[in-house]
Enzyme design. Structure first.
Site, short mmCIF file in Angstrom:
data_model
loop_
_atom_site.label_atom_id
_atom_site.label_comp_id
_atom_site.label_asym_id
_atom_site.label_seq_id
_atom_site.Cartn_x
_atom_site.Cartn_y
_atom_site.Cartn_z
N LYS A 40 0.85 -1.20 0.00
CA LYS A 40 0.00 0.00 0.00
C LYS A 40 0.88 1.25 0.00
CE LYS A 40 -1.60 1.76 4.00
NZ LYS A 40 -1.29 3.18 4.21
N ASN A 41 1.94 1.23 0.84
CA ASN A 41 2.74 2.45 1.00
C ASN A 41 3.74 2.66 -0.13
OD1 ASN A 41 1.22 2.93 3.21
ND2 ASN A 41 2.79 2.33 4.71
N ARG A 110 -5.69 10.49 3.82
CA ARG A 110 -4.75 11.46 4.36
C ARG A 110 -3.46 11.51 3.55
NH1 ARG A 110 -0.46 11.71 6.05
NH2 ARG A 110 0.28 13.53 7.14
N CYS A 134 -5.25 12.15 11.65
CA CYS A 134 -5.86 10.84 11.51
C CYS A 134 -5.85 10.20 12.90
CB CYS A 134 -5.13 10.00 10.49
SG CYS A 134 -3.60 9.39 11.11
N ARG A 139 -1.10 14.96 12.02
CA ARG A 139 -0.16 14.53 10.97
C ARG A 139 0.39 15.80 10.29
NH1 ARG A 139 -1.17 9.11 9.75
NH2 ARG A 139 0.69 9.06 8.47
N PRO A 140 1.32 16.52 10.93
CA PRO A 140 1.83 17.78 10.38
C PRO A 140 2.52 17.57 9.04
CG PRO A 140 3.21 17.00 12.18
CD PRO A 140 2.02 16.10 12.15
N ILE A 141 2.57 18.64 8.26
CA ILE A 141 3.30 18.57 6.98
C ILE A 141 4.31 19.71 6.88
CG2 ILE A 141 1.48 17.35 5.70
CD1 ILE A 141 0.69 20.11 4.53
N ASP A 142 4.77 20.20 8.04
CA ASP A 142 5.72 21.32 8.05
C ASP A 142 7.00 21.00 7.28
OD1 ASP A 142 5.83 19.50 10.37
OD2 ASP A 142 7.63 20.61 10.90
N LEU A 143 7.44 19.74 7.34
CA LEU A 143 8.69 19.38 6.63
C LEU A 143 8.47 19.42 5.11
CD1 LEU A 143 9.88 16.41 8.88
CD2 LEU A 143 10.58 18.79 8.99
N ASP A 325 4.38 0.58 11.99
CA ASP A 325 3.15 -0.02 11.43
C ASP A 325 2.94 -1.46 11.89
OD1 ASP A 325 3.43 1.65 8.19
OD2 ASP A 325 2.85 2.35 10.18
N ILE A 347 7.40 7.05 16.91
CA ILE A 347 7.06 7.75 15.66
C ILE A 347 5.79 8.58 15.78
CG2 ILE A 347 6.55 7.47 13.18
CD1 ILE A 347 9.42 6.64 13.86
N ARG A 417 -8.50 -0.33 4.02
CA ARG A 417 -7.57 0.63 3.41
C ARG A 417 -6.24 -0.04 3.07
NH1 ARG A 417 -6.01 4.56 7.18
NH2 ARG A 417 -4.63 5.12 5.47
C1 EPZ Z 1 4.18 6.91 6.14
O1 EPZ Z 1 3.37 7.94 6.67
C2 EPZ Z 1 3.27 5.69 6.04
N1 EPZ Z 1 2.14 5.98 5.17
C3 EPZ Z 1 2.77 5.31 7.43
O2 EPZ Z 1 2.01 4.10 7.29
C4 EPZ Z 1 4.00 5.02 8.32
O3 EPZ Z 1 3.54 4.73 9.62
C5 EPZ Z 1 4.91 6.24 8.35
O4 EPZ Z 1 5.29 6.60 6.99
C6 EPZ Z 1 6.18 5.99 9.14
O5 EPZ Z 1 6.86 4.91 8.62
C7 EPZ Z 1 2.32 5.94 3.83
O6 EPZ Z 1 3.40 5.69 3.34
C8 EPZ Z 1 1.10 6.21 2.99
P1 EPZ Z 1 6.16 10.31 8.26
P2 EPZ Z 1 3.91 9.47 6.71
O7 EPZ Z 1 6.07 11.56 7.49
O8 EPZ Z 1 4.70 9.74 5.50
C9 EPZ Z 1 6.17 13.53 11.76
C10 EPZ Z 1 0.18 2.66 7.61
O9 EPZ Z 1 -0.34 2.15 8.61
N2 EPZ Z 1 6.15 14.53 10.69
O10 EPZ Z 1 7.37 9.44 8.12
O11 EPZ Z 1 2.77 10.36 7.04
C11 EPZ Z 1 4.85 12.76 11.85
O12 EPZ Z 1 3.92 13.47 12.64
C12 EPZ Z 1 0.61 4.12 7.66
O13 EPZ Z 1 0.37 2.07 6.52
C13 EPZ Z 1 6.30 15.88 11.03
O14 EPZ Z 1 6.44 16.24 12.21
O15 EPZ Z 1 4.89 9.39 7.97
C14 EPZ Z 1 5.27 11.46 12.49
O16 EPZ Z 1 5.33 11.65 13.89
C15 EPZ Z 1 0.36 4.75 9.01
N3 EPZ Z 1 6.27 16.82 10.04
C16 EPZ Z 1 6.69 11.24 11.95
O17 EPZ Z 1 7.13 12.52 11.45
C17 EPZ Z 1 6.11 16.45 8.72
O18 EPZ Z 1 6.11 17.37 7.86
C18 EPZ Z 1 6.79 10.23 10.81
O19 EPZ Z 1 5.91 10.67 9.81
C19 EPZ Z 1 5.96 15.10 8.40
C20 EPZ Z 1 6.00 14.14 9.40
#
Ligand code: EPZ
Length: 439
Positions: A40-41, A110, A134, A139-143, A325, A347, A417
């Protein structure tokens, strides 16, 4: 259960049905062979990447998932022609007519934020809603935003919308991520492949899905190196063509079925699995007392007949650490083992919601912020359970397979999903499990 989502135009015409539920009669020892679905990912960023391709792309091993259907609907909204034939999805992106992702589709999934980089890379503008939080917490996107701004994208955040544009085109940049965010790494790569100049990402995410995305993009003519390491370099090219690609196996679904075999003290052959992607998972199962043999390129055998004991500590971390996950399904398994297991979730803020539902089966779990202590019990008893997120739902199915009597699990849309026909797969290896409509 194969969903009959019809991918037409912008709005999916998924057949409206009663809310389904899963009924599990626990106690059967699982035994048999399963082939692992596509990831999926991986399929989500790959579908997003096709927006960049001025031609037709064909993706094989695409699982039947509601998230994948939602991504196809977004592609159709953008003017790409997305069609599915079994596990093969073809996307013709000769023309990308729109640059805005409709609110309802952003809300549906999301992770649709990963379309941002690709739409910008193709059209230099994009408007989409701020992705909702979610079940795992904010789920911030600041980065994502700070990196794209460094690449010359102007981004206005107003009224829940992100309005982005890069009138002078996207510029390559040196970006150092404070967190190895998977989504941010993917968005930067997608925006950088047709940027002018070179982009270097420091502290990039190293997940196998990043490698899969880079391999597909390089087949389309991109110039990406270092994917899977902490430093990824993308040299901008003029444009990308389409390509054919097979999606990698889903390592989290593989981990789920391994937990289902282990929780029933059964045995299982997994096919189409990449053992290298399970490098943090297999040692934990062996530490519990499972016997595991990997053979051929992509096969794995687990036998959990012996008395299993708790692994004591599981700390989630970015790849190649123990994947967040897989934490919920391992918590379900740990609830049935002799001894105590401490889970530390590094995480996400709020990824222990399944603990409460597992408690309804009789599991003994105490949660304090990002630490959960699980005291194994010899017996769980079936109950009415509600899934509140994707992997938490998979954890409830895992525990229900061990529990005496019958468990009923609602909130199945969360599980759909990420799992392609989980009940059919588990039935195949001896589980007494079925999917029914609410009556
Ligand atoms: C991906 O989510 C996966 N989803 C998630 O899988 C997985 O848990 C996660 O990576 C970590 O491995 C998909 O690939 C579709 P991150 P993503 O950005 O990209 C923080 C599942 O069950 N963060 O690596 O959203 C964030 O809040 C799902 O299949 C910021 O602070 O994860 C989190 O604490 C759940 N600012 C950490 O980083 C940002 O701009 C990791 O998030 C982005 C992230």
């Amino acid at each position: 259960m194969k969903r009959n989502a019809i991918l037409k135009g912008c709005v999916g015409v998924a057949v409206k049905k009663d809310a389904p539920k899963i009924i599990v009669q626990g106690g059967s020892r699982l035994s048999g062979e399963l082939s692992v679905q596509g990831a999926k990912n991986s399929i989500l960023p790959l579908l997003s990447a096709t927006v960049l391709c001025q031609g037709e792309s064909v993706l094989h091993n695409c699982p039947n998932l509601s998230d994948a259907d939602a991504a196809c609907r977004i592609l159709n909204c953008l003017g790409c022609k997305c069609a599915r034939d079994g596990n093969t999805v073809s996307v013709n992106s000769k023309e990308v007519l729109n640059t805005d992702v409709p609110k309802d589709l952003m809300r549906e999934m999301r992770s649709s934020i990963v379309f941002l980089g690709a739409i910008l890379g193709r059209t230099r503008q994009c408007k989409l809603t701020f992705p909702g939080g979610c079940e795992l917490g904010p789920r911030p996107i600041d980065l994502h935003v700070s990196a794209l701004r460094k690449m010359g994208v102007s981004i206005d955040e107003e009224g829940g919308f992100l309005s982005c544009s890069a009138p002078k085109g996207i510029q390559g940049a040196n970006i150092s991520l404070t967190l190895p965010s998977v989504g941010a790494t993917e968005n930067i790569i997608l925006a950088a492949v047709t940027a002018s100049g070179t982009t270097e990402i420091q502290n990039a995410a190293r997940e196998p899905e990043i490698i899969d995305l880079a391999e597909f993009l390089n087949k389309c003519g991109a110039k990406i190196s270092g994917a899977g390491t902490g430093t990824v370099v993308i040299e901008g090219v003029e444009q990308l063509g389409g390509a054919e690609h097979t999606v990698i196996a889903d390592r989290i679904v593989a981990a789920t079925y391994l937990c289902c075999a282990a929780v029933t003290r059964g045995e299982l052959v997994l096919k189409n699995v990449n053992h290298g992607h399970l490098s943090a998972i297999l040692p934990v199962l062996e530490q519990m007392g499972c016997s595991i043999y990997t053979y051929n390129e992509n096969q794995l055998y687990i036998n959990a007949a012996k008395l299993l004991s708790a692994p004591h500590k599981i700390i989630t971390s970015a790849h190649p650490g123990f994947p967040t996950d897989a934490q919920p399904m391992f918590m379900a398994l740990a609830s049935t083992l002799k001894g105590t297991t401490v889970f530390v979730e590094t995480i996400f803020d709020n990824r222990f919601r399944h603990a409460h539902e597992l408690g309804r089966l009789g599991a003994k779990i105490s949660v304090n912020d990002r630490v959960a202590v699980v005291e194994g019990v010899p017996r769980l008893v079936g109950a009415e359970l509600e899934a509140s997120d994707l992997r938490g739902g998979a954890a409830l199915v895992t525990a229900a397979l061990f529990a005496d009597k019958t468990s009923t699990i609602t909130g199945i849309s969360h599980i759909e999903r990420g799992y392609d026909d989980i009940t059919g797969s588990l039935q195949k290896i001896g589980a007494t499990i079925q999917l029914t409509m609410n009556n």
